[in-house]
Design a protein around this motif. Structure first.
Motif, PDB file in Angstrom:
ATOM      1  N   UNK A  46       0.825  -1.208   0.000  1.00  0.00           N
ATOM      2  CA  UNK A  46       0.000   0.000   0.000  1.00  0.00           C
ATOM      3  C   UNK A  46       0.864   1.265   0.000  1.00  0.00           C
ATOM      4  N   UNK A  47       2.112   1.133   0.474  1.00  0.00           N
ATOM      5  CA  UNK A  47       2.994   2.296   0.566  1.00  0.00           C
ATOM      6  C   UNK A  47       3.973   2.398  -0.601  1.00  0.00           C
ATOM      7  N   UNK A  48       3.865   1.500  -1.580  1.00  0.00           N
ATOM      8  CA  UNK A  48       4.817   1.517  -2.691  1.00  0.00           C
ATOM      9  C   UNK A  48       4.768   2.852  -3.430  1.00  0.00           C
ATOM     10  N   UNK A  49       3.576   3.277  -3.813  1.00  0.00           N
ATOM     11  CA  UNK A  49       3.458   4.535  -4.579  1.00  0.00           C
ATOM     12  C   UNK A  49       3.960   5.732  -3.782  1.00  0.00           C
ATOM     13  N   UNK A  50       3.535   5.914  -2.508  1.00  0.00           N
ATOM     14  CA  UNK A  50       4.108   7.025  -1.733  1.00  0.00           C
ATOM     15  C   UNK A  50       5.618   6.920  -1.578  1.00  0.00           C
ATOM     16  N   UNK A  52       7.798   5.515  -3.719  1.00  0.00           N
ATOM     17  CA  UNK A  52       8.425   5.883  -4.992  1.00  0.00           C
ATOM     18  C   UNK A  52       8.365   7.397  -5.181  1.00  0.00           C
ATOM     19  N   UNK A  53       7.210   7.989  -4.873  1.00  0.00           N
ATOM     20  CA  UNK A  53       7.071   9.447  -4.974  1.00  0.00           C
ATOM     21  C   UNK A  53       8.067  10.155  -4.056  1.00  0.00           C
ATOM     22  N   UNK A  54       8.257   9.594  -2.857  1.00  0.00           N
ATOM     23  CA  UNK A  54       9.212  10.173  -1.912  1.00  0.00           C
ATOM     24  C   UNK A  54      10.625  10.145  -2.479  1.00  0.00           C
ATOM     25  N   UNK A  55      11.027   9.017  -3.050  1.00  0.00           N
ATOM     26  CA  UNK A  55      12.383   8.882  -3.580  1.00  0.00           C
ATOM     27  C   UNK A  55      12.602   9.786  -4.778  1.00  0.00           C
ATOM     28  N   UNK A  56      11.577   9.929  -5.625  1.00  0.00           N
ATOM     29  CA  UNK A  56      11.699  10.835  -6.777  1.00  0.00           C
ATOM     30  C   UNK A  56      11.762  12.283  -6.316  1.00  0.00           C
ATOM     31  N   UNK A  57      10.966  12.612  -5.297  1.00  0.00           N
ATOM     32  CA  UNK A  57      10.973  13.970  -4.770  1.00  0.00           C
ATOM     33  C   UNK A  57      12.328  14.296  -4.147  1.00  0.00           C
ATOM     34  N   UNK A  58      12.914  13.330  -3.448  1.00  0.00           N
ATOM     35  CA  UNK A  58      14.232  13.543  -2.855  1.00  0.00           C
ATOM     36  C   UNK A  58      15.288  13.748  -3.934  1.00  0.00           C
ATOM     37  N   UNK A 100       8.645  13.135   2.030  1.00  0.00           N
ATOM     38  CA  UNK A 100       9.484  12.210   2.789  1.00  0.00           C
ATOM     39  C   UNK A 100       8.888  11.852   4.145  1.00  0.00           C
ATOM     40  N   UNK A 101       7.827  12.566   4.555  1.00  0.00           N
ATOM     41  CA  UNK A 101       7.229  12.314   5.872  1.00  0.00           C
ATOM     42  C   UNK A 101       6.096  11.292   5.816  1.00  0.00           C
ATOM     43  N   UNK A 102       5.541  11.046   4.629  1.00  0.00           N
ATOM     44  CA  UNK A 102       4.339  10.222   4.526  1.00  0.00           C
ATOM     45  C   UNK A 102       4.593   8.796   4.998  1.00  0.00           C
ATOM     46  N   UNK A 103       5.631   8.158   4.457  1.00  0.00           N
ATOM     47  CA  UNK A 103       5.889   6.751   4.786  1.00  0.00           C
ATOM     48  C   UNK A 103       6.180   6.567   6.274  1.00  0.00           C
ATOM     49  N   UNK A 106       3.038   6.838   8.406  1.00  0.00           N
ATOM     50  CA  UNK A 106       2.137   5.682   8.317  1.00  0.00           C
ATOM     51  C   UNK A 106       2.721   4.501   9.081  1.00  0.00           C
ATOM     52  N   UNK A 107       4.020   4.289   8.956  1.00  0.00           N
ATOM     53  CA  UNK A 107       4.646   3.112   9.567  1.00  0.00           C
ATOM     54  C   UNK A 107       4.688   3.185  11.088  1.00  0.00           C
ATOM     55  N   UNK A 108       4.824   4.382  11.647  1.00  0.00           N
ATOM     56  CA  UNK A 108       4.919   4.501  13.102  1.00  0.00           C
ATOM     57  C   UNK A 108       3.675   3.975  13.817  1.00  0.00           C
TER      58      UNK A 108
END
Length: 325
Positions: A46-50, A52-58, A100-103, A106-108
């Motif tokens: 469920x977190x794959x898309x966020x 990937x978006x995080x890594x591209x944004x970084x 970078x904060x989304x994942x 959610x995981x915490x």
């Protein structure tokens, strides 16, 4: 307070346990371990898309660091203007600093929720968060979506002879909840310690993978090194952060490993292993995308360049051309 997390977590865990219980016995430790692993994978899918978006944004944020540094230097006395120009640059580049904060956000709660649900299978202890139930009362009390039968199934399951909710610092008074299992604290340590070490190791490997990528991009010139008056300070901060990722975080896992029960350690290990392979796959995909973008830019540049010898310029004067005709 976190009931909105506990119930969904227990529901997903219950779902996967029911599936693996058809293959293995319901009180099999393998069935419960696989249920925890696939709970982890469900969340990570469920977190794959966020992610990937995080890594591209970084990646984009690294690319615009020279422009960001120029903005900080230009508007160092006007914080409001600096913020406006920074947001404008982020918008133009299609990057989002908050991505970078989304994942982690959610995981915490998932981590805390799973910790609570797994720990709540054994409520016979008298420590923090325990209810001090008798063994019989505990074995006949539901745990969120899990029925008393499911609770007994979990309590009777073992991993190499150790209960799944056992942890290295567990009080001996809680041992009684696991009827039919003979184990000692040394047995718990022997099972938990390798899981703690592997979790710390993959945390280190994940950090090394990320830092190596950062250094490769800087060496290739795709990411510029910090410049300007604050360049040295930024380099120092980056070096400190890299050291924390490489060494401090893994050491924290080793130091706190005595608190985590087997089920949670399985989740941590599965999560770190998933991160390791997902990161490698996404980096490879991003490299291919970047190479394709560079090729398109080169093609566009070649297409817009003037054609050599496309037409011959007649340098003769008008009179000479008439005489030639």
């Amino acid at each position: 307070m976190l009931n909105f997390v506990y119930w969904p977590i227990s529901a997903v865990l219950w779902f996967w346990h029911k599936i693996f219980a058809y293959v293995f016995a319901p009180d099999s430790g393998i069935a419960w371990i696989l249920a925890i692993v696939f709970l982890t994978f469900t969340i990570r899918v469920l977190l794959v898309k966020p992610m990937v978006n995080q890594m591209r944004s970084m990646r984009r944020m690294q690319e615009v660091q020279p422009q960001m540094q120029a903005i900080r230097e230009k508007y160092k006395n006007d914080k409001q203007k600096m913020a406006e120009e920074s947001q404008k640059l982020y918008k133009e580049m299609g990057s989002n600093p908050l991505a970078s904060c989304i994942v982690p956000l959610v995981q915490l709660p998932v981590f805390l929720g799973l910790f609570h649900v797994l720990r709540s299978f054994n409520r016979t202890g008298t420590g923090p968060g325990q209810l001090g139930m008798s063994v019989e009362e505990n074995r006949n009390t539901a745990n969120y979506i899990f029925s008393p039968d499911d609770v007994r199934s979990f309590l009777d399951a073992d991993f190499f002879g150790v209960p799944l909710s056992a942890y290295m610092s567990m009080p001996e008074s809680a041992f009684e909840a696991f009827t039919g299992l003979e184990f000692s604290r040394l047995h718990i340590i022997a099972v938990c310690m390798p899981l703690v070490i592997l979790s710390a190791l993959f945390t280190h490997l994940n950090a090394r993978l990320s830092i190596s990528r950062q250094q490769e991009r800087r060496t290739s010139g795709k990411v510029a090194a910090p410049s300007g008056a604050n360049a040295e300070m930024m380099e120092t901060q980056m070096a400190m952060m890299n050291k924390m990722m490489l060494w401090v975080f893994p050491v924290m896992i080793l130091a706190s490993g005595f608190l985590w029960h087997i089920g949670l350690l399985v989740y941590m290990l599965a999560n770190n292993v998933w991160t390791f392979f997902q990161t490698r796959i996404v980096y490879d995909k991003m490299d291919k995308e970047e190479a394709l973008e560079e090729e398109k830019k080169r093609e566009a540049k070649r297409a817009s360049a003037p054609q050599v010898a496309a037409r011959r310029v007649d340098k003769r004067t008008k009179k000479q051309r008439k005489q030639g005709n």
